[in-house]
Motif scaffolding. Structure first.
Motif, PDB file in Angstrom:
ATOM      1  N   VAL A 254       0.832  -1.198   0.000  1.00  0.00           N
ATOM      2  CA  VAL A 254       0.000   0.000   0.000  1.00  0.00           C
ATOM      3  C   VAL A 254       0.871   1.253   0.000  1.00  0.00           C
ATOM      4  N   SER A 255       1.911   1.226   0.798  1.00  0.00           N
ATOM      5  CA  SER A 255       2.792   2.397   0.912  1.00  0.00           C
ATOM      6  C   SER A 255       3.483   2.759  -0.397  1.00  0.00           C
ATOM      7  N   ASP A 256       3.713   1.758  -1.260  1.00  0.00           N
ATOM      8  CA  ASP A 256       4.332   2.047  -2.558  1.00  0.00           C
ATOM      9  C   ASP A 256       3.419   2.916  -3.410  1.00  0.00           C
ATOM     10  N   TYR A 257       2.118   2.704  -3.291  1.00  0.00           N
ATOM     11  CA  TYR A 257       1.162   3.471  -4.094  1.00  0.00           C
ATOM     12  C   TYR A 257       0.834   4.815  -3.446  1.00  0.00           C
ATOM     13  N   THR A 258       0.762   4.842  -2.114  1.00  0.00           N
ATOM     14  CA  THR A 258       0.499   6.135  -1.465  1.00  0.00           C
ATOM     15  C   THR A 258       1.674   7.095  -1.699  1.00  0.00           C
TER      16      THR A 258
END
Length: 321
Positions: A254-258
């Protein structure tokens, strides 16, 4: 004169259909299958196959599957209708005890089980009108592109007919040979079907309780993660261009996209495995975080359109129960 012409047309159609099937391949299949499965003789197998009918309309359908030709906008409208949602609410009320027990035992939410049965068969109202033997015979011997797969399913279907005491020449299903409330292919029926009652038979054709148990078991075996989220609409915090189509299996977090400008509509753990799903709707592009449980739903049907329809139908039913 007209009767003669009609007779000739019917004869020509019959000969054309017959010519689509290599009868030597059918004989070889029967011989090989009987050699591998001691419970069958070649004569038994041929007796069933000789009653199968080649269906050209099945070939036409499988070359144009809905998931491969529809936009998300059109696909969604098929399933997100109030009648189907209401039918799901009614199905839940009728089978509440079963759904809640199975959900507690497997960790699969009741609404997701409902979503799958709702998308697959409108809660048992549309189970398919093709003879399964015709579908598997046609595709096994008349569709070289996937003939190996469908011949394997044909063999599984013959085995299944003895295991579950099914009349092989009468069972109805989809044009691809899927059966029952849950639309299991024969191999899935053998591998994942469960009886809701202990030591009972596995009846996916007429028992909604067994179908509920079997759908949940399928997802559980494919590693459904209890209490984890499935998907979340992604909002863009900045303009993003050039994002290529992503795999439905999460390979990022998720953090890669945020970090690049996607914000989940609901709070998600930063370290959850994720992919980015892209759908076209109403002339616009929708982005959704695809989490591991979304990927598990695609093990039932590999189309992300299918999995999203299951999820959104499930959410609408959940609001009403």
């Amino acid at each position: 004169m007209q009767k003669t012409i009609l007779s000739l047309i019917l004869l020509l159609f019959t000969l054309t259909a017959f010519s689509q099937i290599d009868q030597a391949a059918v004989e070889k299949f029967a011989t090989d299958f009987a050699n591998e499965e001691a419970q069958f003789t070649k004569e038994e197998v041929m007796d069933v196959l000789n009653q199968a009918e080649y269906r050209s309309d099945i070939i036409e359908k499988i070359t144009r599957p809905a998931e491969g030709t529809m936009t998300w906008e059109r696909y969604r409208k098929i399933f997100m209708k109030q009648g189907r949602i209401d039918a799901g609410i009614d199905f839940y009320k009728e089978h509440k005890a079963t759904l809640e027990k199975v959900s507690a035992d497997t960790g699969v939410p009741a609404e997701i089980i409902l979503g799958i049965i709702g998308v697959e068969t409108y809660f048992g109202q549309i189970k398919g009108s093709y003879k399964v033997i015709d579908a598997l015979y046609t595709l096994g011997f008349g569709y070289p592109k996937r003939g190996k797969f469908f011949k394997s399913e044909l063999g599984k279907f013959l085995t299944l007919s003895k295991l579950e005491n099914l009349k092989a020449t009468e069972v109805l299903g989809s044009y691809a040979g899927a059966m029952g409330y849950s639309q299991f292919m024969p191999s899935s029926y053998i591998a994942y079907a469960k009886s809701f009652e202990e030591n009972g038979t596995r009846d996916l054709m007429d028992s909604p309780e067994d179908a509920i148990a079997s759908v949940a078991n399928y997802l559980k075996v494919h590693r459904w993660k209890k209490d984890e989220p499935i998907t979340s609409r992604a909002e863009l915090t900045r303009e993003i261009t050039g994002l290529r189509k992503q795999s439905t299996r999460p390979k990022n977090k998720v953090s890669d996209y945020t970090a690049i400008g996607f914000k989940p509509a609901e709070k998600l753990q930063a370290d959850l495995p994720a992919t980015m799903l892209i759908f076209d709707k109403d002339g616009n592009t929708e982005h959704w975080f695809g989490l591991y449980n979304f990927y598990v739903i695609t093990r039932y049907n590999h189309s992300p359109l299918y999995a999203m329809a299951v999820y959104q139908l499930a959410q609408e039913i959940k609001k009403g129960i």
